[in-house]
Design a protein around this motif. Sequence first.
Motif, PDB file in Angstrom:
ATOM      1  N   UNK A   2      16.630   9.033   6.049  1.00 16.59           N
ATOM      2  CA  UNK A   2      17.045   8.171   4.946  1.00 16.59           C
ATOM      3  C   UNK A   2      15.897   7.991   3.954  1.00 16.59           C
ATOM      4  N   UNK A   3      16.106   8.299   2.667  1.00 17.04           N
ATOM      5  CA  UNK A   3      15.033   8.099   1.690  1.00 17.04           C
ATOM      6  C   UNK A   3      14.755   6.615   1.483  1.00 17.04           C
ATOM      7  N   UNK A   4      13.481   6.294   1.297  1.00 16.65           N
ATOM      8  CA  UNK A   4      13.053   4.923   1.080  1.00 16.65           C
ATOM      9  C   UNK A   4      12.132   4.860  -0.130  1.00 16.65           C
ATOM     10  N   UNK A   5      12.028   3.664  -0.706  1.00 17.14           N
ATOM     11  CA  UNK A   5      11.119   3.477  -1.836  1.00 17.14           C
ATOM     12  C   UNK A   5      10.180   2.314  -1.549  1.00 17.14           C
ATOM     13  N   UNK A   6       8.997   2.382  -2.141  1.00 17.21           N
ATOM     14  CA  UNK A   6       7.999   1.329  -1.968  1.00 17.21           C
ATOM     15  C   UNK A   6       7.402   0.959  -3.318  1.00 17.21           C
ATOM     16  N   UNK A   7       6.991  -0.287  -3.440  1.00 17.63           N
ATOM     17  CA  UNK A   7       6.270  -0.742  -4.618  1.00 17.63           C
ATOM     18  C   UNK A   7       5.006  -1.431  -4.157  1.00 17.63           C
ATOM     19  N   UNK A   8       3.877  -1.030  -4.735  1.00 19.46           N
ATOM     20  CA  UNK A   8       2.598  -1.650  -4.417  1.00 19.46           C
ATOM     21  C   UNK A   8       2.170  -2.564  -5.553  1.00 19.46           C
ATOM     22  N   UNK A   9       1.947  -3.820  -5.248  1.00 24.31           N
ATOM     23  CA  UNK A   9       1.392  -4.759  -6.207  1.00 24.31           C
ATOM     24  C   UNK A   9      -0.121  -4.769  -6.016  1.00 24.31           C
ATOM     25  N   UNK A  10      -0.835  -4.156  -6.947  1.00 20.80           N
ATOM     26  CA  UNK A  10      -2.293  -4.171  -6.896  1.00 20.80           C
ATOM     27  C   UNK A  10      -2.769  -5.455  -7.548  1.00 20.80           C
ATOM     28  N   UNK A  11      -3.477  -6.262  -6.782  1.00 19.68           N
ATOM     29  CA  UNK A  11      -3.859  -7.595  -7.254  1.00 19.68           C
ATOM     30  C   UNK A  11      -5.338  -7.683  -7.595  1.00 19.68           C
ATOM     31  N   UNK A  12      -5.884  -6.588  -8.085  1.00 16.21           N
ATOM     32  CA  UNK A  12      -7.260  -6.560  -8.561  1.00 16.21           C
ATOM     33  C   UNK A  12      -7.438  -7.512  -9.736  1.00 16.21           C
ATOM     34  N   UNK A  13      -8.665  -7.983  -9.935  1.00 17.93           N
ATOM     35  CA  UNK A  13      -8.986  -8.765 -11.125  1.00 17.93           C
ATOM     36  C   UNK A  13      -9.432  -7.875 -12.275  1.00 17.93           C
ATOM     37  N   UNK A  14      -9.547  -6.562 -12.001  1.00 17.34           N
ATOM     38  CA  UNK A  14     -10.040  -5.624 -13.009  1.00 17.34           C
ATOM     39  C   UNK A  14      -8.868  -4.967 -13.734  1.00 17.34           C
ATOM     40  N   UNK A  15      -8.779  -5.126 -15.057  1.00 21.86           N
ATOM     41  CA  UNK A  15      -7.718  -4.446 -15.808  1.00 21.86           C
ATOM     42  C   UNK A  15      -7.919  -2.933 -15.791  1.00 21.86           C
ATOM     43  N   UNK A  16      -6.850  -2.200 -15.967  1.00 17.94           N
ATOM     44  CA  UNK A  16      -6.937  -0.737 -16.107  1.00 17.94           C
ATOM     45  C   UNK A  16      -7.699  -0.418 -17.386  1.00 17.94           C
ATOM     46  N   UNK A  17      -8.464   0.672 -17.417  1.00 17.93           N
ATOM     47  CA  UNK A  17      -8.564   1.711 -16.388  1.00 17.93           C
ATOM     48  C   UNK A  17      -9.767   1.554 -15.476  1.00 17.93           C
ATOM     49  N   UNK A  18     -10.324   0.357 -15.331  1.00 17.44           N
ATOM     50  CA  UNK A  18     -11.493   0.150 -14.472  1.00 17.44           C
ATOM     51  C   UNK A  18     -11.177   0.567 -13.040  1.00 17.44           C
ATOM     52  N   UNK A  19     -12.110   1.231 -12.367  1.00 14.07           N
ATOM     53  CA  UNK A  19     -11.890   1.591 -10.965  1.00 14.07           C
ATOM     54  C   UNK A  19     -11.633   0.344 -10.127  1.00 14.07           C
ATOM     55  N   UNK A  20     -10.713   0.449  -9.202  1.00 17.28           N
ATOM     56  CA  UNK A  20     -10.327  -0.686  -8.374  1.00 17.28           C
ATOM     57  C   UNK A  20     -10.172  -0.242  -6.931  1.00 17.28           C
ATOM     58  N   UNK A  21     -10.896  -0.892  -6.036  1.00 17.46           N
ATOM     59  CA  UNK A  21     -10.762  -0.588  -4.616  1.00 17.46           C
ATOM     60  C   UNK A  21      -9.367  -0.944  -4.102  1.00 17.46           C
ATOM     61  N   UNK A  22      -8.809  -2.034  -4.615  1.00 18.38           N
ATOM     62  CA  UNK A  22      -7.451  -2.426  -4.211  1.00 18.38           C
ATOM     63  C   UNK A  22      -6.437  -1.372  -4.643  1.00 18.38           C
ATOM     64  N   UNK A  23      -6.628  -0.827  -5.840  1.00 13.82           N
ATOM     65  CA  UNK A  23      -5.749   0.231  -6.329  1.00 13.82           C
ATOM     66  C   UNK A  23      -5.883   1.483  -5.482  1.00 13.82           C
ATOM     67  N   UNK A  24      -7.132   1.848  -5.154  1.00 15.58           N
ATOM     68  CA  UNK A  24      -7.372   3.037  -4.340  1.00 15.58           C
ATOM     69  C   UNK A  24      -6.702   2.913  -2.981  1.00 15.58           C
ATOM     70  N   UNK A  25      -6.867   1.767  -2.330  1.00 14.51           N
ATOM     71  CA  UNK A  25      -6.256   1.596  -1.021  1.00 14.51           C
ATOM     72  C   UNK A  25      -4.730   1.605  -1.126  1.00 14.51           C
ATOM     73  N   UNK A  26      -4.187   1.014  -2.180  1.00 16.59           N
ATOM     74  CA  UNK A  26      -2.731   1.043  -2.368  1.00 16.59           C
ATOM     75  C   UNK A  26      -2.240   2.474  -2.509  1.00 16.59           C
ATOM     76  N   UNK A  27      -2.957   3.288  -3.263  1.00 12.78           N
ATOM     77  CA  UNK A  27      -2.565   4.688  -3.446  1.00 12.78           C
ATOM     78  C   UNK A  27      -2.654   5.458  -2.128  1.00 12.78           C
TER      79      UNK A  27
END
Length: 203
Positions: A2-27
């Motif tokens: 069964x196909x499934x979908x996911x959404x990751x809410x990255x809650x970094x304090x750094x706006x894009x495009x700044x590197x974010x550890x939270x974003x990296x782990x979410x990816x």
Amino acid sequence: MTPLTALALTCSLKPSPAPSSSQLMAEQILAELGKHGVTGDTVRLVDLDIRPGVGTDMGNGDQWPDVRTRILESDILLVSTPTWLGQMSSVAKRALERLDAELSETDEQQRPILFDKVAIAAVVGNEDGAHAIVADLFQALNDCGFTIPAQGCTYWNGEAMTPGDYNDLDEVPEAVASTTATLARNAAHLARALKAEPYLPGD
């Protein structure tokens, strides 16, 4: 499968495009979920105008309603947050406050609208506190109606009182990689089971 979908809410304090550890782990978590037939995407909440409040739409340009729609369309929600002063970010707390509105929302079968959805968590930081943050996240997400899988979190804490972020590492530590893999496997399994046999009032 069964196909499934996911959404990751990255809650970094750094706006894009700044590197974010939270974003990296979410990816990285989304990549592991992909091995189990889950497609997904991330949204960095700090890039949006998410108004304070506990309503589904706070008006005046509030962009939470678009995020909410994406959450409702997903089977799995990931909250990925950094650690600041031993706590989750203010962005993560605001997301939880906005999810509070769902306590009074029901679907066409009069079920709580977030039932049969799975929530998972990721925490990064260079101080201790990940377990306490995950405990707070899971309590709130469970209150809102999400189901939490076994070992549904992954985290990385660097050495205390030293500089360095998760996204500065040359490679993912084995302990983090194996924990992330377990999280993805358990989350996909649970979401698939809930989708195949959803809870119905009176069951």
